[in-house]
Design a protein around this motif. Structure first.
Motif, PDB file in Angstrom:
ATOM      1  N   ASN A  53      -6.481  -1.802 -13.410  1.00 22.03           N
ATOM      2  CA  ASN A  53      -5.225  -1.041 -13.450  1.00 22.03           C
ATOM      3  C   ASN A  53      -4.693  -0.904 -14.875  1.00 22.03           C
ATOM      4  OD1 ASN A  53      -5.258  -0.560 -10.701  1.00 22.03           O
ATOM      5  ND2 ASN A  53      -4.053  -2.381 -10.230  1.00 22.03           N
TER       6      ASN A  53
ATOM      7  N   VAL B 231      -6.264   0.204  -6.584  1.00 23.81           N
ATOM      8  CA  VAL B 231      -6.789  -0.551  -7.723  1.00 23.81           C
ATOM      9  C   VAL B 231      -7.818   0.310  -8.461  1.00 23.81           C
ATOM     10  CG1 VAL B 231      -8.096  -2.606  -8.435  1.00 23.81           C
ATOM     11  CG2 VAL B 231      -6.398  -2.770  -6.612  1.00 23.81           C
TER      12      VAL B 231
ATOM     13  N   GLU C  95      -9.096   4.584  -7.648  1.00 17.59           N
ATOM     14  CA  GLU C  95      -8.233   3.929  -6.658  1.00 17.59           C
ATOM     15  C   GLU C  95      -8.845   3.834  -5.269  1.00 17.59           C
ATOM     16  OE1 GLU C  95      -4.371   5.686  -6.540  1.00 17.59           O
ATOM     17  OE2 GLU C  95      -3.939   5.169  -8.614  1.00 17.59           O
TER      18      GLU C  95
END
Length: 134
Positions: A22, A59, A113
């Motif tokens: 991230n 993430v 993600e």
């Protein structure tokens, strides 16, 4: 024989800090990268589209792990049965460095993600570099 659908990775990472999660650089003493198991990074990647199975929602990661000869790699079937073991030189570059050159020493990839690896293309399985175990 069942067709390989995934690559299963068990890579002993030398420097966790060579990755970011991230957007935050990893801490070598307490890495936060998903799918870590002790000193190893253990993703299972679907070959058809580069999806990292079990990747947590929301993430992202920029992975640049030095592995050299401290990794094990298997091609598996859909249900996880191991079919072939990597017998080539160090890291299988075509599978674990989709947009870069890892020179057999590195796993280099960006994971979005949704767990999708950026710039993924279906790697060719070279029978000379994979040993059948099924």
């Amino acid at each position: 024989m069942t067709t390989a659908t995934h690559i299963e990775v068990e890579a002993r990472v030398r420097y966790w800090e060579d990755a970011s999660v991230n957007g935050t650089p990893e801490d070598n003493d307490a890495p936060t990268i998903p799918l870590r198991n002790g000193d190893n990074w253990c993703p299972r990647i679907r070959l058809s589209d580069g999806l990292v199975e079990g990747w947590p929602a929301g993430v992202t990661a920029d992975v640049h792990f030095k592995v050299c000869d401290e990794g094990l790699y298997w091609l598996t079937g859909a249900s996880g049965e191991r079919l072939m073991k990597w017998s080539g030189y160090y890291v299988p570059n075509d599978f674990l460095c989709p947009a870069d050159e890892g020179f057999g020493d590195y796993i280099i990839m960006q994971i979005g993600e949704g767990g999708k690896i950026a710039d993924w293309s279906v790697p060719e399985i070279d029978a000379d570099e994979w040993e059948s175990i099924a």
